[in-house]
Scaffold this motif. Sequence first.
Motif, mmCIF file in Angstrom:
data_model
loop_
_atom_site.group_PDB
_atom_site.id
_atom_site.type_symbol
_atom_site.label_atom_id
_atom_site.label_comp_id
_atom_site.label_asym_id
_atom_site.label_seq_id
_atom_site.Cartn_x
_atom_site.Cartn_y
_atom_site.Cartn_z
ATOM 1 N N CYS A 1 0.792 -1.306 -0.041
ATOM 2 C CA CYS A 1 0.077 -0.122 -0.016
ATOM 3 C C CYS A 1 0.986 1.310 0.116
ATOM 4 O O CYS A 1 0.579 2.214 -0.638
ATOM 5 N N ARG A 2 1.985 1.281 0.832
ATOM 6 C CA ARG A 2 2.759 2.473 0.736
ATOM 7 C C ARG A 2 3.543 2.639 -0.712
ATOM 8 O O ARG A 2 3.751 3.763 -0.942
ATOM 9 N N ALA A 3 3.786 1.454 -1.461
ATOM 10 C CA ALA A 3 4.323 1.684 -2.640
ATOM 11 C C ALA A 3 3.259 2.207 -3.616
ATOM 12 O O ALA A 3 3.869 2.909 -4.799
ATOM 13 N N TRP A 4 2.152 2.329 -3.511
ATOM 14 C CA TRP A 4 1.093 2.970 -4.292
ATOM 15 C C TRP A 4 1.141 4.288 -4.059
ATOM 16 O O TRP A 4 1.252 4.986 -2.975
ATOM 17 N N ASP A 5 0.969 5.143 -5.201
ATOM 18 C CA ASP A 5 1.066 6.689 -4.896
ATOM 19 C C ASP A 5 -0.090 7.243 -4.027
ATOM 20 O O ASP A 5 -0.072 8.134 -3.571
ATOM 21 N N ASP A 6 -1.143 6.809 -4.474
ATOM 22 C CA ASP A 6 -2.586 7.367 -4.018
ATOM 23 C C ASP A 6 -2.935 6.622 -2.639
ATOM 24 O O ASP A 6 -3.978 6.900 -2.016
ATOM 25 N N CYS A 7 -2.320 5.757 -1.927
ATOM 26 C CA CYS A 7 -2.365 5.216 -0.992
ATOM 27 C C CYS A 7 -1.681 5.898 0.245
ATOM 28 O O CYS A 7 -0.497 5.656 0.193
ATOM 29 N N THR A 8 -2.372 6.594 1.220
ATOM 30 C CA THR A 8 -1.741 6.846 2.641
ATOM 31 C C THR A 8 -2.367 6.091 3.765
ATOM 32 O O THR A 8 -3.550 6.230 3.757
ATOM 33 N N ILE A 9 -1.562 5.560 4.461
ATOM 34 C CA ILE A 9 -2.226 4.970 5.588
ATOM 35 C C ILE A 9 -1.138 5.469 6.936
ATOM 36 O O ILE A 9 0.062 5.690 6.678
ATOM 37 N N ASP A 10 -1.981 5.441 8.062
ATOM 38 C CA ASP A 10 -1.455 5.911 9.135
ATOM 39 C C ASP A 10 -1.030 4.635 10.063
ATOM 40 O O ASP A 10 -1.926 4.224 10.534
ATOM 41 N N LEU A 11 -0.032 4.411 9.976
ATOM 42 C CA LEU A 11 0.518 3.281 10.947
ATOM 43 C C LEU A 11 1.256 3.841 12.223
ATOM 44 O O LEU A 11 2.130 3.099 12.783
ATOM 45 N N SER A 12 0.939 4.914 12.465
ATOM 46 C CA SER A 12 1.816 5.487 13.668
ATOM 47 C C SER A 12 1.526 4.516 15.084
ATOM 48 O O SER A 12 2.499 4.550 15.880
ATOM 49 N N THR A 13 0.413 4.217 15.346
ATOM 50 C CA THR A 13 0.136 3.262 16.464
ATOM 51 C C THR A 13 0.706 1.867 16.323
ATOM 52 O O THR A 13 1.482 1.531 17.404
ATOM 53 N N TYR A 14 0.853 1.401 14.965
ATOM 54 C CA TYR A 14 1.591 0.057 14.720
ATOM 55 C C TYR A 14 3.197 0.225 15.045
ATOM 56 O O TYR A 14 3.669 -0.399 15.823
ATOM 57 N N GLU A 15 3.577 1.331 14.488
ATOM 58 C CA GLU A 15 5.116 1.763 14.568
ATOM 59 C C GLU A 15 5.656 1.830 15.938
ATOM 60 O O GLU A 15 6.551 1.591 16.557
ATOM 61 N N SER A 16 4.588 2.609 16.860
ATOM 62 C CA SER A 16 4.908 2.901 18.298
ATOM 63 C C SER A 16 5.221 1.834 19.214
ATOM 64 O O SER A 16 5.707 1.748 20.126
ATOM 65 N N LEU A 17 4.439 0.608 19.032
ATOM 66 C CA LEU A 17 4.688 -0.504 19.579
ATOM 67 C C LEU A 17 5.846 -1.204 19.341
ATOM 68 O O LEU A 17 6.463 -1.882 20.305
ATOM 69 N N GLY A 18 6.752 -1.201 18.205
ATOM 70 C CA GLY A 18 7.890 -1.563 18.291
ATOM 71 C C GLY A 18 7.994 -3.242 17.758
ATOM 72 O O GLY A 18 8.896 -3.820 18.181
#
Length: 79
Positions: free
Chosen positions: A20-37
């Motif tokens: 999804c990140r590779a697609w130009d028109d797709c923006t996802i918020d994974l801040s919660t996921y990334e904060s888990l480590g």
Amino acid sequence: MKKQELIHLHGLLAEVSNQCRAWDDCTIDLSTYESLGIRPTSIHKSKTDHKDAVFAIANGITENMTESEETETVAATAD
């Protein structure tokens, strides 16, 4: 669900988020996921940690889907 199955699901969802990140028109918020480590390769982490990570990444992916508008009409009949 067994820990090994949960780790596998975690890995699959991580691949979906990468695509999804590779697609130009797709923006996802994974801040919660990334904060888990917690990553799919973090096999030493507990089953509960991976479960939390799976829910966080799944929520991040699906929130993007609900925000985008459906522009293509789908036929009411099957092929």
